[in-house]
Design a protein around this motif. Structure first.
Motif, PDB file in Angstrom:
ATOM      1  N   ALA A  30       0.826  -1.205   0.000  1.00 35.80           N
ATOM      2  CA  ALA A  30       0.000   0.000   0.000  1.00 35.80           C
ATOM      3  C   ALA A  30       0.860   1.255   0.000  1.00 35.80           C
ATOM      4  O   ALA A  30       0.485   2.276  -0.595  1.00 35.80           O
ATOM      5  CB  ALA A  30      -0.927   0.002   1.209  1.00 35.80           C
ATOM      6  N   GLN A  43      -3.566   5.511   1.046  1.00 43.17           N
ATOM      7  CA  GLN A  43      -4.078   4.155   0.895  1.00 43.17           C
ATOM      8  C   GLN A  43      -4.310   3.547   2.277  1.00 43.17           C
ATOM      9  O   GLN A  43      -3.547   3.795   3.212  1.00 43.17           O
ATOM     10  CB  GLN A  43      -3.070   3.280   0.116  1.00 43.17           C
ATOM     11  CG  GLN A  43      -2.655   3.845  -1.230  1.00 43.17           C
ATOM     12  CD  GLN A  43      -3.800   3.882  -2.228  1.00 43.17           C
ATOM     13  OE1 GLN A  43      -4.618   2.965  -2.277  1.00 43.17           O
ATOM     14  NE2 GLN A  43      -3.858   4.947  -3.026  1.00 43.17           N
ATOM     15  N   ALA A  85      -4.849  -0.149   4.013  1.00 46.67           N
ATOM     16  CA  ALA A  85      -4.715  -1.593   3.818  1.00 46.67           C
ATOM     17  C   ALA A  85      -5.261  -2.314   5.046  1.00 46.67           C
ATOM     18  O   ALA A  85      -4.709  -2.184   6.145  1.00 46.67           O
ATOM     19  CB  ALA A  85      -3.250  -1.959   3.593  1.00 46.67           C
ATOM     20  N   ALA A  97      -8.395  -5.751   6.274  1.00 49.35           N
ATOM     21  CA  ALA A  97      -9.307  -6.817   5.842  1.00 49.35           C
ATOM     22  C   ALA A  97     -10.664  -6.263   5.445  1.00 49.35           C
ATOM     23  O   ALA A  97     -11.370  -6.861   4.630  1.00 49.35           O
ATOM     24  CB  ALA A  97      -9.452  -7.851   6.953  1.00 49.35           C
ATOM     25  N   HIS A  98     -11.070  -5.140   6.026  1.00 45.06           N
ATOM     26  CA  HIS A  98     -12.356  -4.536   5.712  1.00 45.06           C
ATOM     27  C   HIS A  98     -12.136  -3.095   5.288  1.00 45.06           C
ATOM     28  O   HIS A  98     -11.214  -2.424   5.765  1.00 45.06           O
ATOM     29  CB  HIS A  98     -13.285  -4.583   6.932  1.00 45.06           C
ATOM     30  CG  HIS A  98     -13.510  -5.967   7.461  1.00 45.06           C
ATOM     31  ND1 HIS A  98     -14.310  -6.900   6.821  1.00 45.06           N
ATOM     32  CD2 HIS A  98     -12.999  -6.589   8.560  1.00 45.06           C
ATOM     33  CE1 HIS A  98     -14.316  -8.018   7.520  1.00 45.06           C
ATOM     34  NE2 HIS A  98     -13.514  -7.864   8.583  1.00 45.06           N
ATOM     35  N   PRO A  99     -12.978  -2.559   4.397  1.00 48.46           N
ATOM     36  CA  PRO A  99     -12.823  -1.158   3.964  1.00 48.46           C
ATOM     37  C   PRO A  99     -12.907  -0.205   5.148  1.00 48.46           C
ATOM     38  O   PRO A  99     -13.695  -0.392   6.072  1.00 48.46           O
ATOM     39  CB  PRO A  99     -13.989  -0.955   2.981  1.00 48.46           C
ATOM     40  CG  PRO A  99     -14.355  -2.337   2.531  1.00 48.46           C
ATOM     41  CD  PRO A  99     -14.075  -3.245   3.684  1.00 48.46           C
ATOM     42  N   ASP A 114      -9.012   2.125  -0.552  1.00 45.81           N
ATOM     43  CA  ASP A 114      -8.900   0.872   0.205  1.00 45.81           C
ATOM     44  C   ASP A 114      -8.059  -0.130  -0.562  1.00 45.81           C
ATOM     45  O   ASP A 114      -8.160  -0.255  -1.794  1.00 45.81           O
ATOM     46  CB  ASP A 114     -10.285   0.294   0.478  1.00 45.81           C
ATOM     47  CG  ASP A 114     -11.076   1.150   1.463  1.00 45.81           C
ATOM     48  OD1 ASP A 114     -10.477   1.575   2.467  1.00 45.81           O
ATOM     49  OD2 ASP A 114     -12.267   1.414   1.217  1.00 45.81           O
ATOM     50  N   GLN A 115      -7.222  -0.878   0.188  1.00 48.06           N
ATOM     51  CA  GLN A 115      -6.359  -1.903  -0.366  1.00 48.06           C
ATOM     52  C   GLN A 115      -6.491  -3.174   0.465  1.00 48.06           C
ATOM     53  O   GLN A 115      -6.947  -3.129   1.616  1.00 48.06           O
ATOM     54  CB  GLN A 115      -4.895  -1.431  -0.374  1.00 48.06           C
ATOM     55  CG  GLN A 115      -4.601  -0.229  -1.244  1.00 48.06           C
ATOM     56  CD  GLN A 115      -4.726  -0.541  -2.724  1.00 48.06           C
ATOM     57  OE1 GLN A 115      -4.539  -1.676  -3.153  1.00 48.06           O
ATOM     58  NE2 GLN A 115      -5.060   0.478  -3.516  1.00 48.06           N
ATOM     59  N   PRO A 116      -6.111  -4.338  -0.086  1.00 49.35           N
ATOM     60  CA  PRO A 116      -6.117  -5.572   0.709  1.00 49.35           C
ATOM     61  C   PRO A 116      -5.128  -5.472   1.868  1.00 49.35           C
ATOM     62  O   PRO A 116      -4.261  -4.598   1.888  1.00 49.35           O
ATOM     63  CB  PRO A 116      -5.681  -6.648  -0.313  1.00 49.35           C
ATOM     64  CG  PRO A 116      -5.910  -6.037  -1.650  1.00 49.35           C
ATOM     65  CD  PRO A 116      -5.717  -4.569  -1.494  1.00 49.35           C
ATOM     66  N   PRO A 117      -5.262  -6.369   2.845  1.00 49.87           N
ATOM     67  CA  PRO A 117      -4.320  -6.343   3.978  1.00 49.87           C
ATOM     68  C   PRO A 117      -2.885  -6.493   3.509  1.00 49.87           C
ATOM     69  O   PRO A 117      -2.591  -7.181   2.526  1.00 49.87           O
ATOM     70  CB  PRO A 117      -4.764  -7.522   4.844  1.00 49.87           C
ATOM     71  CG  PRO A 117      -6.166  -7.803   4.430  1.00 49.87           C
ATOM     72  CD  PRO A 117      -6.273  -7.433   2.987  1.00 49.87           C
ATOM     73  N   SER A 118      -1.979  -5.867   4.229  1.00 47.26           N
ATOM     74  CA  SER A 118      -0.563  -5.946   3.884  1.00 47.26           C
ATOM     75  C   SER A 118      -0.006  -7.312   4.276  1.00 47.26           C
ATOM     76  O   SER A 118      -0.323  -7.845   5.348  1.00 47.26           O
ATOM     77  CB  SER A 118       0.202  -4.830   4.600  1.00 47.26           C
ATOM     78  OG  SER A 118       1.593  -5.014   4.445  1.00 47.26           O
ATOM     79  N   PRO A 124      -0.601  -8.520   8.236  1.00 42.89           N
ATOM     80  CA  PRO A 124      -1.949  -8.913   7.802  1.00 42.89           C
ATOM     81  C   PRO A 124      -3.028  -8.722   8.866  1.00 42.89           C
ATOM     82  O   PRO A 124      -4.203  -8.660   8.529  1.00 42.89           O
ATOM     83  CB  PRO A 124      -1.780 -10.396   7.462  1.00 42.89           C
ATOM     84  CG  PRO A 124      -0.610 -10.845   8.269  1.00 42.89           C
ATOM     85  CD  PRO A 124       0.312  -9.670   8.357  1.00 42.89           C
TER      86      PRO A 124
END
Length: 579
Positions: free
Chosen positions: A247, A258, A260, A262-264, A272-276, A280
């Motif tokens: 991110a 950004q 990052a 699990a949820h927006p 919003d980005q996926p978990p790092s 995580p």
């Protein structure tokens, strides 16, 4: 008046009741009271007949006893007592008393036992009383019904009032809740603005970008972030780094914050980005450090709790923007400072070594702010063998002052080729500066030494006076009237001054950064310089002029914040036998 009846059967009871009613009417007892008396007596006589035996009814008219509530008024008393056989069984007498306005009966009230007409009239009279009572009861029932209706309406009004009060209370509670919420939001907004202002002041107070980066985590942890990582790009703009979250790389590439997780996050202005993969299980907020050209780096934060409040996220983005401005200014300042200092040092002269004259110079750039570039010194030979020593100070700081200083230095050397005294040289520099840079000014002091002449010639233009130490240790300030500053908008001819020098004499030329302090002015500093120069032994200056220059600077700069350049040029006439 007293009447008595023996009651053994129902006929006796009826006759006694009728006689009592007629007597009550004769004595003026109100119909309602008569009816109550008759009803009570009838009920008691039924009880007596049920128990059996002989009973006696006594009716007596008189006045109430003094202790009674009706004291002094006429009363009619009815008493039912049992015969001796019933009394022996323990039955108490029955009594009742009613008020009567008449002390004597209005008419004869005796009832003939066997007279049917009298009996019928008595019954009709009792019925009339009953009818009157019933009418009164009807009126009372109507009144009760009216009051019941009023009570019902009152109850409905009370219910409606309760409903209105409940609604008003609910509205008031909602208003209080809204007010508390608004007050809380206002307090949070004030707290964020105060923090933002204080943090901005802390970050912009430093002109070292490394110090700014170090201060940022101290400001944010633990209230607004659990951890803070600042990724600054190198000077070539290399943004590839495997040690940073994906991110952060996206933020560096796009220039947008950004988030990052699990949820927006639903944060305003944040993608919003996926978990790092590096973290995580915790959210990360990656905010670029923006400039007009390209981001300077990326700040990566983890939340102090589960996530950030949207308003806190907006505040963090604004603080990062201000941090970027502070870092950019610090880097530009450092870049310009390095250029100015490099140029200044490159233009400083390597001092000559003429016979009979020793020279030692010190230049210290300012340590605070972009104040370098204005002070300079020079020493060179003229065609006739004389040595020119000069110290000057250009107003202003930075690159412009350094460039102007180099132009004055070059012009002075060019003018000195044609000869001329120090006063003449300063006059020509004054004209040169006035026409070249009308908004810039300078000060300078020039001293000329000739190997075959024991007289030194000097001149000053708005500059602190030279300090001269004679061989016997005495110190004097050469404070003859100087000329005005170089470059001011007036015509001037700067005068020369002369002083005889004996071998072993030392002349100190300097700039105001050495002696001037904001709180005390310049005169105490010149006096301190004179004391420092006079503290040397007779042979110290002759033996080690360079070391002497350092020993002069040390005490004079111990209380200085070094917010200006410092220049010192020592000119020492060697003693006999020294070259």
């Amino acid at each position: 008046m007293t009447r008595t009846w023996q009651i053994t059967d129902v006929v006796d009871a009826a006759r006694a009741r009728i006689a009592t009613a007629r007597l009550a009417a004769a004595y003026g007892v109100p119909p309602l009271e008569r009816t109550r008396l008759a009803a009570s007596l009838s009920a008691q006589l039924r009880l007596c007949l049920a128990k059996g035996g002989t009973w006696r009814l006594t009716l007596e008219a008189g006045t109430a006893s003094p202790g009674a509530p009706e004291a002094g008024q006429g009363v009619l008393r009815a008493v039912v007592t049992p015969s001796h056989d019933v009394a022996a069984a323990g039955e108490p007498p029955w009594r009742v008393t009613v008020s009567c306005p008449e002390a004597e009966p209005a008419a004869e009230a005796d009832v003939v036992a066997d007279d049917p007409v009298a009996l019928a009239e008595a019954l009709l009279g009792a019925d009339e009383d009953t009818a009157l009572v019933l009418d009164r009861l009807t009126e009372q029932e109507d009144l009760v019904a009216f009051h019941r209706e009023e009570l019902q309406q009152t109850n409905q009004g009370v219910v409606a009032l309760h409903a209105e009060l409940d609604a008003a209370g609910r509205a008031q509670r909602e208003a209080f809740a809204a007010e508390r919420k608004a007050r809380t939001e206002a307090e949070n907004a004030r707290r964020r603005l105060t923090f933002l202002a204080d943090a901005s002041a802390v970050l912009t107070a430093s002109l070292d970008h490394h110090e700014i980066v170090r201060r940022l985590p101290d400001l944010l942890v633990p209230e607004y972030a659990a951890s803070v990582d600042v990724w600054l790009f190198d000077q070539d703009g290399d943004r590839r780094s495997p040690a940073h979250p994906a991110a952060a790389v996206v933020a560096a590439r796009t220039g947008r914050p950004q988030y990052a997780a699990a949820h927006p996050g639903g944060l305003p202005g944040v993608d919003d980005q996926p978990p790092s993969a590096l973290a995580p299980h915790r959210p990360l907020l990656c905010i670029p450090l923006p400039t007009r050209q390209a981001p300077l780096g990326v700040v990566t934060l983890s939340p102090p709790g589960e996530s950030w409040d949207p308003d806190d996220a907006v505040m963090l983005i604004e603080l990062t923007r201000r941090t970027s401005i502070a870092i950019d200014h610090a880097q530009r300042y450092q870049h310009n400072r390095d250029i100015a200092e490099t140029l200044q040092r490159a233009l400083l002269t390597e001092l000559p070594a003429p016979p009979g004259l020793a020279l030692a110079a010190r230049y210290l750039p300012a340590t605070h702010g972009l104040n370098i570039g204005g002070d300079w010194y020079d020493a060179f030979r003229q065609p006739d063998g004389s040595v020119i020593a000069v110290v000057g100070d250009v107003t202003g700081h930075g690159l412009r002052a350094a460039v102007m200083m180099s132009q004055l230095r070059t012009a002075l050397r060019a003018y000195a080729v044609d000869g001329g005294s120090p006063g003449r040289l300063l006059t020509r520099l004054h004209t040169f500066l006035h026409h070249l840079q009308p908004d810039l000014f300078a000060t300078a002091v020039i001293a000329r030494f000739h190997p075959d002449d024991p007289t030194m010639t000097w001149a000053a233009a708005g500059h602190p006076p030279p300090v001269l130490r004679t061989p016997d240790g005495r110190v004097q300030t050469l404070d003859a009237k100087p000329g005005a500053m170089l470059g001011i908008p007036l015509r001037q001819e700067i005068a020369d001054h002369t002083v005889r020098l004996a071998p072993g004499s030392t002349l100190a030329l300097y700039t105001d950064g050495l002696v001037e302090r904001r709180a005390r002015g310049i005169d105490p500093g010149i006096a301190r310089l004179a004391r420092a120069l006079g503290s040397f032994g007779p042979a110290e200056l002759d033996a080690d002029l360079e070391g002497s220059a350092d020993r002069i600077l040390r005490p004079l700069l111990s209380d200085s914040e070094r917010d200006d350049d410092v220049c010192l040029l020592l000119c020492h006439l060697r003693g006999p036998g020294r070259v």
